[in-house]
Design a protein around this motif. Sequence first.
Motif, PDB file in Angstrom:
ATOM      1  N   SER A   9       0.822  -1.213   0.000  1.00 48.73           N
ATOM      2  CA  SER A   9       0.000   0.000   0.000  1.00 48.73           C
ATOM      3  C   SER A   9       0.856   1.264   0.000  1.00 48.73           C
ATOM      4  N   GLY A  10       2.164   1.119   0.238  1.00 46.59           N
ATOM      5  CA  GLY A  10       2.995   2.302   0.454  1.00 46.59           C
ATOM      6  C   GLY A  10       4.344   2.232  -0.236  1.00 46.59           C
ATOM      7  N   GLY A  11       5.375   2.561   0.529  1.00 46.26           N
ATOM      8  CA  GLY A  11       6.716   2.690  -0.033  1.00 46.26           C
ATOM      9  C   GLY A  11       7.316   1.386  -0.501  1.00 46.26           C
ATOM     10  N   GLY A  12       6.909   0.293   0.113  1.00 43.52           N
ATOM     11  CA  GLY A  12       7.312  -1.011  -0.390  1.00 43.52           C
ATOM     12  C   GLY A  12       8.733  -1.431  -0.056  1.00 43.52           C
ATOM     13  N   SER A  13       9.269  -0.949   1.069  1.00 44.30           N
ATOM     14  CA  SER A  13      10.659  -1.347   1.378  1.00 44.30           C
ATOM     15  C   SER A  13      10.762  -2.842   1.660  1.00 44.30           C
ATOM     16  N   ASN A  14       9.749  -3.437   2.277  1.00 42.79           N
ATOM     17  CA  ASN A  14       9.773  -4.890   2.474  1.00 42.79           C
ATOM     18  C   ASN A  14       9.632  -5.616   1.142  1.00 42.79           C
ATOM     19  N   MET A  15       8.797  -5.099   0.259  1.00 41.04           N
ATOM     20  CA  MET A  15       8.648  -5.681  -1.077  1.00 41.04           C
ATOM     21  C   MET A  15       9.991  -5.717  -1.794  1.00 41.04           C
ATOM     22  N   LEU A  86       1.822 -10.280   1.821  1.00 42.80           N
ATOM     23  CA  LEU A  86       1.374  -8.945   2.191  1.00 42.80           C
ATOM     24  C   LEU A  86       2.580  -8.209   2.773  1.00 42.80           C
ATOM     25  N   ALA A  87       2.885  -7.043   2.213  1.00 40.94           N
ATOM     26  CA  ALA A  87       4.062  -6.286   2.656  1.00 40.94           C
ATOM     27  C   ALA A  87       3.653  -4.826   2.826  1.00 40.94           C
ATOM     28  N   GLY A  88       3.089  -4.525   4.000  1.00 46.35           N
ATOM     29  CA  GLY A  88       2.551  -3.191   4.216  1.00 46.35           C
ATOM     30  C   GLY A  88       1.264  -2.968   3.446  1.00 46.35           C
ATOM     31  N   PHE A  89       0.493  -4.036   3.261  1.00 39.08           N
ATOM     32  CA  PHE A  89      -0.818  -3.926   2.594  1.00 39.08           C
ATOM     33  C   PHE A  89      -1.841  -3.599   3.672  1.00 39.08           C
ATOM     34  N   MET A  90      -2.484  -2.430   3.546  1.00 41.38           N
ATOM     35  CA  MET A  90      -3.247  -1.883   4.669  1.00 41.38           C
ATOM     36  C   MET A  90      -4.760  -2.035   4.522  1.00 41.38           C
ATOM     37  N   ARG A  91      -5.206  -3.029   3.749  1.00 37.94           N
ATOM     38  CA  ARG A  91      -6.634  -3.344   3.686  1.00 37.94           C
ATOM     39  C   ARG A  91      -6.895  -4.670   4.390  1.00 37.94           C
ATOM     40  N   ASN A 107       2.047 -12.601   5.897  1.00 41.01           N
ATOM     41  CA  ASN A 107       1.996 -11.175   6.237  1.00 41.01           C
ATOM     42  C   ASN A 107       3.135 -10.853   7.178  1.00 41.01           C
ATOM     43  N   ILE A 108       3.649  -9.620   7.073  1.00 39.48           N
ATOM     44  CA  ILE A 108       4.585  -9.149   8.099  1.00 39.48           C
ATOM     45  C   ILE A 108       3.892  -8.080   8.912  1.00 39.48           C
ATOM     46  N   HIS A 109       4.015  -8.206  10.227  1.00 34.72           N
ATOM     47  CA  HIS A 109       3.353  -7.285  11.145  1.00 34.72           C
ATOM     48  C   HIS A 109       4.404  -6.709  12.102  1.00 34.72           C
ATOM     49  N   PRO A 110       4.359  -5.381  12.322  1.00 36.19           N
ATOM     50  CA  PRO A 110       5.423  -4.748  13.105  1.00 36.19           C
ATOM     51  C   PRO A 110       5.197  -4.802  14.620  1.00 36.19           C
ATOM     52  N   SER A 111       5.000  -6.015  15.134  1.00 39.61           N
ATOM     53  CA  SER A 111       4.969  -6.215  16.584  1.00 39.61           C
ATOM     54  C   SER A 111       5.332  -7.657  16.869  1.00 39.61           C
ATOM     55  N   VAL A 170      12.803  -1.449  14.106  1.00 42.78           N
ATOM     56  CA  VAL A 170      12.074  -2.692  13.779  1.00 42.78           C
ATOM     57  C   VAL A 170      12.135  -2.968  12.284  1.00 42.78           C
ATOM     58  N   LEU A 171      12.046  -1.905  11.474  1.00 45.66           N
ATOM     59  CA  LEU A 171      12.018  -2.090  10.011  1.00 45.66           C
ATOM     60  C   LEU A 171      13.290  -2.770   9.510  1.00 45.66           C
ATOM     61  N   VAL A 172      14.418  -2.425  10.129  1.00 48.72           N
ATOM     62  CA  VAL A 172      15.685  -3.086   9.762  1.00 48.72           C
ATOM     63  C   VAL A 172      15.560  -4.596   9.937  1.00 48.72           C
ATOM     64  N   GLU A 173      14.909  -4.996  11.008  1.00 43.75           N
ATOM     65  CA  GLU A 173      14.725  -6.434  11.264  1.00 43.75           C
ATOM     66  C   GLU A 173      13.681  -7.040  10.336  1.00 43.75           C
ATOM     67  N   GLU A 174      12.650  -6.278   9.984  1.00 43.59           N
ATOM     68  CA  GLU A 174      11.656  -6.768   9.018  1.00 43.59           C
ATOM     69  C   GLU A 174      12.341  -7.145   7.710  1.00 43.59           C
ATOM     70  N   HIS A 175      13.268  -6.286   7.293  1.00 44.42           N
ATOM     71  CA  HIS A 175      13.943  -6.490   6.007  1.00 44.42           C
ATOM     72  C   HIS A 175      14.791  -7.751   6.004  1.00 44.42           C
TER      73      HIS A 175
END
Length: 210
Positions: A9-15, A86-91, A107-111, A170-175
């Motif tokens: 849905s956004g910048g797509g850094s995980n994508m 799903l990589a920051g897909f917000m629906r 899905n990746i979830h930031p928690s 956290v995003l560094v670890e998501e990647h």
Amino acid sequence: SLRVGILISGGGSNMVKLVQSMTGSHPARPCVVLSNRPDAGGLDVARSMGIPTEAVDHRPFGGDRIAFEDELTRRLSYYSPDILCLAGFMRVLSERFVQQWDGRMLNIHPSLLPKYKGLDTHARALASGDSTAGCSVHLVTPALDDGPILGQATVPIHPEDTAQSLAARVLVEEHRLYPQVLSEFVSRLAAGLPIAPADATNYAQAAQKG
Ligand code: GAR
């Protein structure tokens, strides 16, 4: 090789990290990046990496989730994905759509699930006085952010943290986490090993040790 569709849905850094990971001997390849936001920055990035893109704006559908998802399904079908990430897909996705991808949607979830399902995860971790935070990759089931956890990564929370500084850590670890979990997931799937919830629990432990 198996085909992976990535929803953003956004910048797509995980994508980007997922796409970059699917090369060489990796058992999967990206087949499409789809966004519900036509202006998502990640679409341009995906095109620049040579990945086909699709945009299905959810807004013209009003509240008709089923009609929106039928269009998602139709667009995705051109690319025949085996797996959705799903990589920051917000629906939020309906039970019907989720069932169509049963055991094949991540899905990746930031928690650190099961903590802080939904939105504003970092602010909620700070407000709770937690000393650690992190991210989780899980199989998508109809209940929001509730599916079997395939892998997690933890980061420290510092006293001076804001939601923004914590999100960045956290995003560094998501990647790192998402490509690692996807690779192991696809390998299991390609080997004909079903990822049933019971297996996924064991797999999660293996992934965390690894
Ligand atoms: C990531 O932090 C992801 O975990 C989060 O959105 C961000 C997307 O960033 N996802 C959710 O909050 C899902 N409810 P990206 O577009 O740069 O990958």
